[in-house]
Scaffold this motif. Sequence first.
Motif, mmCIF file in Angstrom:
data_model
loop_
_atom_site.group_PDB
_atom_site.id
_atom_site.type_symbol
_atom_site.label_atom_id
_atom_site.label_comp_id
_atom_site.label_asym_id
_atom_site.label_seq_id
_atom_site.Cartn_x
_atom_site.Cartn_y
_atom_site.Cartn_z
ATOM 1 N N LEU A 8 43.547 37.840 -6.295
ATOM 2 C CA LEU A 8 43.264 38.852 -7.322
ATOM 3 C C LEU A 8 44.293 38.896 -8.464
ATOM 4 O O LEU A 8 43.926 38.910 -9.635
ATOM 5 N N VAL A 9 45.573 38.908 -8.122
ATOM 6 C CA VAL A 9 46.607 39.003 -9.163
ATOM 7 C C VAL A 9 46.530 37.812 -10.120
ATOM 8 O O VAL A 9 46.571 37.973 -11.343
ATOM 9 N N ILE A 10 46.392 36.612 -9.577
ATOM 10 C CA ILE A 10 46.327 35.404 -10.403
ATOM 11 C C ILE A 10 45.053 35.434 -11.267
ATOM 12 O O ILE A 10 45.079 35.136 -12.470
ATOM 13 N N ARG A 11 43.946 35.834 -10.641
ATOM 14 C CA ARG A 11 42.651 35.912 -11.340
ATOM 15 C C ARG A 11 42.765 36.822 -12.568
ATOM 16 O O ARG A 11 42.339 36.465 -13.659
ATOM 17 N N LYS A 12 43.394 37.960 -12.384
ATOM 18 C CA LYS A 12 43.493 38.901 -13.489
ATOM 19 C C LYS A 12 44.508 38.453 -14.542
ATOM 20 O O LYS A 12 44.334 38.708 -15.720
ATOM 21 N N ARG A 13 45.546 37.759 -14.077
ATOM 22 C CA ARG A 13 46.520 37.240 -15.069
ATOM 23 C C ARG A 13 45.867 36.184 -15.948
ATOM 24 O O ARG A 13 46.054 36.167 -17.159
ATOM 25 N N VAL A 14 45.115 35.286 -15.323
ATOM 26 C CA VAL A 14 44.448 34.224 -16.098
ATOM 27 C C VAL A 14 43.462 34.859 -17.078
ATOM 28 O O VAL A 14 43.429 34.513 -18.262
ATOM 29 N N TYR A 15 42.711 35.833 -16.593
ATOM 30 C CA TYR A 15 41.708 36.498 -17.438
ATOM 31 C C TYR A 15 42.389 37.239 -18.603
ATOM 32 O O TYR A 15 41.965 37.129 -19.756
ATOM 33 N N THR A 16 43.468 37.953 -18.291
ATOM 34 C CA THR A 16 44.189 38.710 -19.330
ATOM 35 C C THR A 16 44.716 37.774 -20.416
ATOM 36 O O THR A 16 44.571 38.046 -21.616
ATOM 37 N N LEU A 17 45.320 36.670 -19.985
ATOM 38 C CA LEU A 17 45.855 35.716 -20.969
ATOM 39 C C LEU A 17 44.727 35.113 -21.796
ATOM 40 O O LEU A 17 44.864 34.939 -23.012
ATOM 41 N N ALA A 18 43.605 34.824 -21.133
ATOM 42 C CA ALA A 18 42.464 34.238 -21.856
ATOM 43 C C ALA A 18 41.980 35.205 -22.943
ATOM 44 O O ALA A 18 41.735 34.803 -24.083
ATOM 45 N N VAL A 19 41.877 36.487 -22.602
ATOM 46 C CA VAL A 19 41.410 37.480 -23.591
ATOM 47 C C VAL A 19 42.364 37.539 -24.779
ATOM 48 O O VAL A 19 41.931 37.491 -25.942
ATOM 49 N N GLU A 20 43.652 37.619 -24.495
ATOM 50 C CA GLU A 20 44.618 37.744 -25.594
ATOM 51 C C GLU A 20 44.640 36.473 -26.465
ATOM 52 O O GLU A 20 44.732 36.553 -27.686
ATOM 53 N N CYS A 21 44.531 35.306 -25.814
ATOM 54 C CA CYS A 21 44.519 34.044 -26.574
ATOM 55 C C CYS A 21 43.278 33.965 -27.463
ATOM 56 O O CYS A 21 43.369 33.619 -28.650
ATOM 57 N N LEU A 22 42.127 34.281 -26.890
ATOM 58 C CA LEU A 22 40.878 34.200 -27.662
ATOM 59 C C LEU A 22 40.867 35.228 -28.792
ATOM 60 O O LEU A 22 40.382 34.957 -29.892
ATOM 61 N N ASP A 23 41.420 36.392 -28.522
ATOM 62 C CA ASP A 23 41.544 37.424 -29.564
ATOM 63 C C ASP A 23 42.368 36.908 -30.733
ATOM 64 O O ASP A 23 42.026 37.093 -31.893
ATOM 65 N N ASN A 24 43.468 36.262 -30.402
ATOM 66 C CA ASN A 24 44.351 35.716 -31.439
ATOM 67 C C ASN A 24 43.630 34.661 -32.272
ATOM 68 O O ASN A 24 43.725 34.651 -33.500
ATOM 69 N N ILE A 25 42.933 33.760 -31.578
ATOM 70 C CA ILE A 25 42.214 32.684 -32.288
ATOM 71 C C ILE A 25 41.173 33.318 -33.220
ATOM 72 O O ILE A 25 41.052 32.959 -34.387
#
Lengths: 159, 135
Positions: A25-42
Motif C-alpha cells: 500500500l505505501v509504495i502504491r500510494k507513493r508511486v501514484y502521488t509522484l505520478a500525479v504531481e509529475c503529470l500535473d507539472n507537465i
Amino acid sequence: MINLEVIDDILLKLKNYLQEKQIELVIRKRVYTLAVECLDNIYKHADHTNHISEIISEYPPRFIIEKIYDDFQINTGNIILDINKVKINDKLENLNKLTLDDITILYKKSLTNAEISDKGGAGLGLIVMAKITTQKIKYDFQKINDKFFYFAMQLTIKK
Amino acid sequence: MKTINIASTEKSPKVLFDPKKYIFEMEGNSRPENVRDFFYPIIDTLRDFFEEISPEKKFTDNETAFNFNFKLEYFNSASAKFISDILVIIKNGNDKGLNMKVNWYFDDGDDDMKEVGEDFSEMITFPFSFIMMQR
C-alpha cells in the motif's frame, strides 16, 4: 498532446496496474502521488508550447514508469520556458541538499504560505516529490533554442 | 444555516457539512480539475459559520464536540493547501473557545497518510485523533 483526459487515463491505468500487482500500500500510494504531481507539472507547462508544433514533435512530453525489481523509477520530460529554468534548477538543487526532516519543515512552511495559481498549482509539487521519493532527484536541462529548454527528471521509489 | 453535501467522484472527495449534527466530513480522493472552484465555496461556508458563532453561545453543550472527519485516500499538493486552510479555521474556532475535534482516518498500512496528518497537526499546533481503518 497532453490534456486532462490523457492524464486521467494514465492515472487510472496506473492505479489498476498497482492494484493488480498487489504492490504494498505505501509504495502504491507513493508511486501514484509522484505520478500525479509529475503529470500535473507537465500539463501546467504544456500551454507555453502547444502552439509550437515543430518543437513539440521533436521534444514531446515524456512520462515513463518502470518497475525495477521492487523499486519504481519515474522519468519525465517536458519543454519549459527559458525564464523558468533557473527557478526550477534552484529549487531542485536546494531540495537535494536537505535532509528528510528539513524537507518536512520546508513542506509545512510552504503549505502555510502557498498561493494557488490560475492553473491550480500551489508551487508545492517539487517539495512533495522530494518528500515522497526520499531519494535525491536527478534532473537535467537540455537547451532547445533561446526560448526553451527540455527539462528531464528522474524519481526513484525504493521499497 | 448553510450546509454542504457534495458527492464524491474519482477526482474529488465527498464533502459533508451539517452544523445541526456538528459534523464536517471529507472522504475519498482529491485532485479536482479546478481546485479553487472546488474548495473556495467550502472554505467560505466554514469560515462564515465559525466566525459568526460567539464563544459565549457556542454551538452545542460542552459535552458534544464539532467533529471534523478526514477520511482521505489520496490528495494532491494543491488540495493539501486547501485542507490546511480548513484546519486553520478549526484551530481558530478552538482558540476562541469552541469545542472542535479533528479525526484523521488512515488505512491500515498507510503510514504516509498518518504522517501527513501528524504534519498538519504540528503545523496548526492542534491535536488530532488518529483512527486506523481496516478495509
